[in-house]
Design a protein around this motif. Structure first.
Motif, short mmCIF file in Angstrom:
data_model
loop_
_atom_site.label_atom_id
_atom_site.label_comp_id
_atom_site.label_asym_id
_atom_site.label_seq_id
_atom_site.Cartn_x
_atom_site.Cartn_y
_atom_site.Cartn_z
N UNK A 60 0.82 -1.21 0.00
CA UNK A 60 0.00 0.00 0.00
C UNK A 60 0.85 1.26 0.00
N UNK A 61 2.02 1.21 0.61
CA UNK A 61 2.86 2.39 0.70
C UNK A 61 3.60 2.68 -0.60
N UNK A 72 8.36 3.35 5.96
CA UNK A 72 7.93 3.54 7.35
C UNK A 72 6.74 2.62 7.63
N UNK A 73 6.99 1.51 8.30
CA UNK A 73 8.27 1.02 8.81
C UNK A 73 9.02 0.23 7.73
N UNK A 74 10.27 -0.12 8.04
CA UNK A 74 11.06 -0.93 7.13
C UNK A 74 10.54 -2.37 7.15
N UNK A 262 -3.42 -10.98 -9.33
CA UNK A 262 -2.72 -10.49 -8.15
C UNK A 262 -1.22 -10.46 -8.40
N UNK A 263 -0.59 -9.38 -7.93
CA UNK A 263 0.86 -9.26 -8.00
C UNK A 263 1.37 -8.90 -6.61
N UNK A 264 2.26 -9.73 -6.07
CA UNK A 264 2.85 -9.47 -4.76
C UNK A 264 4.07 -8.56 -4.94
N UNK A 265 3.80 -7.25 -4.93
CA UNK A 265 4.84 -6.28 -5.29
C UNK A 265 5.99 -6.28 -4.30
N UNK A 266 5.71 -6.39 -3.02
CA UNK A 266 6.79 -6.39 -2.04
C UNK A 266 7.73 -7.57 -2.23
N UNK A 267 7.18 -8.76 -2.41
CA UNK A 267 8.01 -9.93 -2.64
C UNK A 267 8.76 -9.83 -3.97
#
Length: 301
Positions: A60-61, A72-74, A262-267
């Motif tokens: 989301x960030x 924020x946060x890491x 769906x795409x897991x952007x963080x991963x």
């Protein structure tokens, strides 16, 4: 009445010391050069900074407007969870195996071909080299289907053969550019070295291994880096020829984080940062040889 002799003049007496203004101008020019280099490096580093920044954020960030540069946060768990969600260590080993075989085949066959085109004299050499260079103008998409059909008829699908065997033929697998690069570098080496070795009874193969190759380390390193990066980042080849997930490469592993819904952007960002880390390390480790090879300075008589 004797003439008075003038005192001996110092050799440095006629030299004019550089003025303070000249020194200041040089420093000012050097500062401007560094500022220009930094300004040119910022657009190049911006995508990498964005990648690392996104790898440490929640999904989301990442898409907040205006964009936030400091997480924020890491989210350090993105790295551990991304590398454990898929068997990336297995993909890493598979990619290294393909890359090592491809690098060895490319360096060996392309250097032999370049030695023949640059140091040996045989009839039709220039014509054969021109025909070889014409292969650069042939798009990869044109040969994609015939090549796939050939490997299918040979029963080599879902194996590493289509991804490694072409590198052992100098003109295949994009090796034409490497042959050209090595040939141009070999031409800068004085031919007197070859003639002296032939007079001592050396064979062309011995001249190749003991004279030409040791003097061509910068060009060999450039070919190694280009081949390694091309194999490491190759996505289309493994996608076409590999079906078993246990044989997947890192590029296919990264694609597993993306789907239609769906795409897991963080991963995906974390895994991408981990995948490109070996390439960055390789470049910094071989940077000196890489620059020498690209400039094609060779050696001087």
């Amino acid at each position: 009445m004797t003439a008075v002799e003038a005192p001996p003049r110092s050799p440095r007496a006629g030299r004019v010391a550089p003025t303070a203004g000249l020194r200041g101008g040089r420093r000012y020019g050097k500062v401007l050069l560094y500022v220009a280099l930094v300004a040119g490096a910022v657009p190049t580093l911006l995508p990498f900074v964005w990648l690392v920044r996104s790898a440490l954020m929640q999904d989301a960030q990442m898409f907040v407007a205006p964009p936030e540069w400091i997480p924020s946060p890491f989210q350090w768990s993105n790295f551990t969870e991304a590398l454990t969600a898929q068997p990336f260590w297995l993909y890493f080993v598979n990619t290294v195996i393909i890359a090592v075989i491809s690098v060895l085949g490319t360096v060996l066959t392309c250097s032999v071909a370049a030695f023949s085109f640059s140091r040996l004299r045989w009839r039709g050499r220039n014509v054969a080299f021109a025909v070889l260079l014409s292969g650069v103008m042939l798009p990869y998409a044109v040969t994609l289907i015939p090549t796939f059909v050939m490997w299918q008829e040979l029963g080599a699908l879902d194996t590493y053969l289509p991804l490694t065997v072409p590198s052992w033929f100098a003109g295949a697998g994009g090796g034409v550019f490497n042959v050209f690069l090595l040939r141009q570098f070999f031409l800068t080496i004085p031919f007197e070295l070859d003639e002296a070795a032939y007079i001592d009874g050396a064979s062309p193969w011995r001249v190749f291994w003991t004279i030409v190759m040791p003097l061509s380390k910068p060009a060999i390193v450039v070919v190694t880096i280009f081949t390694f990066i091309g194999t490491w980042n190759d996505f289309l080849g493994p996608l076409l020829y590999l079906n078993d997930e246990e044989k997947y490469t890192l590029s296919l592993g990264l694609a597993s984080f993306q789907s239609i819904y769906l795409t897991q952007w963080g991963y995906l960002m974390a895994a991408s940062a981990a995948v490109i880390a070996p390439i960055i390390a390789l470049f910094f480790f071989l940077q000196r040889y890489f620059i020498e090879g690209v400039t094609l300075t060779g050696i001087k008589n």
